[in-house]
Design an enzyme around this catalytic site. Structure first.
Site, PDB file in Angstrom:
ATOM      1  NE  ARG A   1      -2.219   0.781   3.849  1.00  0.00           N
ATOM      2  CZ  ARG A   1      -1.579   1.480   4.787  1.00  0.00           C
ATOM      3  NH1 ARG A   1      -1.212   2.721   4.564  1.00  0.00           N
ATOM      4  NH2 ARG A   1      -1.282   0.932   5.942  1.00  0.00           N
TER       5      ARG A   1
ATOM      6  CG  HIS B   1      -5.941   1.977   6.604  1.00  0.00           C
ATOM      7  ND1 HIS B   1      -5.902   0.669   6.197  1.00  0.00           N
ATOM      8  CD2 HIS B   1      -7.146   2.146   7.191  1.00  0.00           C
ATOM      9  CE1 HIS B   1      -7.034   0.069   6.517  1.00  0.00           C
ATOM     10  NE2 HIS B   1      -7.803   0.940   7.120  1.00  0.00           N
TER      11      HIS B   1
ATOM     12  CE1 TYR C   1       1.537   2.728   8.559  1.00  0.00           C
ATOM     13  CE2 TYR C   1       0.405   4.497   9.723  1.00  0.00           C
ATOM     14  CZ  TYR C   1       0.477   3.613   8.665  1.00  0.00           C
ATOM     15  OH  TYR C   1      -0.499   3.618   7.697  1.00  0.00           O
TER      16      TYR C   1
END
Length: 374
Positions: free
Chosen positions: A266, A270, A279
């Protein structure tokens, strides 16, 4: 004595231990498990896959821009995952039934979704936008993993109808930890349901890496349920097409369910409410950027002498046109009267719905009284 291995996180993220037909440089490579399923693939088919992926990326780009401009409430990007979605979806027959998550923009596009279908629900103008039975694709599922159970239930219905349709469920690596997915595989195996599970392993479940979800490749779980599985390069559209053809053929022939783990990444957040820089390591993202699925197929087409200026211009024009239609559908959307939120909830009217309509109508009338008072 059975051979044993000590679980390590590296096995779950190994991007080389996958079946593929195109390497990251776009060179055609042999794979005995996949090659038989793409013998008929022509240059025109490859061009079609490329065109689909470019248009899907444009839809995605437009959706993000519209959200940033306040025109839709949320968007779940799919950049980097176009090969999984387009490659697998191009293997379906029209009468197969697909159960996507909220990120399968490419699947919905291939199945026939119209420009407005990608935005009206995210804008809050409709419950779902498209009619599932017009494109044989269920409404995008927000509840993580629930669509896997829906797909198996539909597949069991197919069995009882005596047809050779197949159902398919798409979900992410994070959803593989949900009870719903595992329960769905139990039922699918027990009843030999004609269903394909497609796990898009994009390395991250929101902010949790796949190493928290699994210490071994996720595809390794399926055989424990009695379900054959394949782990493919999710950035290789040709491999994804082949893998889905294998799975569909298995199901149509009465072989029951199959499981595909497509290893990809990805590239974006998100959803547009997420900040992945908090992160994820920048070097990791850049390493995956060099594995771009669209660039990979472009390299193959150039090798085949099938990537000329005319083709490039036509694909760009098609992508621009579809993107413009997505934007126009968003900006031209008409907000319906509040009471219509209860329309189309049930196939037939009933007393409970009538009572809700009366209650909500009285509630809305209260605001009208306030306007008169002012």
């Amino acid at each position: 004595m059975a051979h044993t291995q000590t679980p390590t996180a590296d096995l779950a993220t190994d991007v080389d231990d996958v079946a593929r037909l195109l390497n990251p440089d776009g060179e055609r490579v042999a794979d005995p498990d996949l090659d038989p399923w793409v013998k008929d693939v022509s240059v025109d088919t490859l061009r079609g896959l490329y065109r689909d992926m470019v248009i899907v990326r444009r839809i995605d780009t437009e959706g993000i821009a519209l959200q940033r401009q306040g025109q839709v409430g949320l968007w779940a990007p799919c950049q980097g995952q176009e090969a999984v979605q387009v490659g697998t979806a191009r293997a379906f027959r029209d009468d197969d039934f697909v159960f996507p998550s909220y990120r399968e923009i490419g699947v919905n596009y291939v199945r026939g979704a119209k420009p407005a279908d990608f935005v009206l629900a995210w804008r809050g103008e409709a419950h779902s936008t498209y009619n599932p039975y017009e494109i044989n694709t269920a409404t995008p599922q927000i509840i993580i993993g629930a669509q896997s159970l829906h797909a198996v239930g539909y597949a069991m219905g197919i069995q009882r109808d005596g047809t050779d349709q197949v159902a398919a469920a798409y979900f992410g690596d994070g959803a593989s930890s949900q009870g719903d997915v595992n329960e769905a595989m139990v039922f699918a195996s027990s009843f030999r349901a004609p269903v394909v599970f497609v796990c898009t392993n994009n390395q991250w479940a929101i902010s949790e890496p796949v190493t928290v979800q699994a210490k071994f490749p996720i595809a390794g779980r399926a055989p424990g349920f009695g379900i054959p599985s394949m782990r493919v390069d999710g950035n290789d559209a040709l491999a994804c097409l082949a893998a889905m053809r294998w799975a569909l053929d298995n199901a149509r022939a009465g072989g029951g369910p199959a499981f595909i783990e497509a290893v990809t990444y990805r590239m974006g957040p998100h959803t547009t409410s997420d900040d992945p820089t908090r992160y994820r390591d920048r070097d990791e993202v850049e390493a995956w950027r060099r594995r771009d699925p669209i660039a990979r197929l472009e390299a193959l087409l150039r090798t085949e002498g099938a990537f000329d200026d005319e083709f490039v211009a036509q694909v760009a024009a098609d992508a621009d046109a579809f993107g413009a239609d997505v934007r126009a559908a968003t900006l031209g959307a008409k907000t319906r009267e509040p009471l219509t939120v209860l329309d189309d909830v049930y196939a037939e009217p009933h007393s409970g719905l009538d009572e809700q309509r009366r209650w909500y109508g009285a509630y809305l009338d209260g605001f009208a009284d306030e306007e008169v008072a002012r």
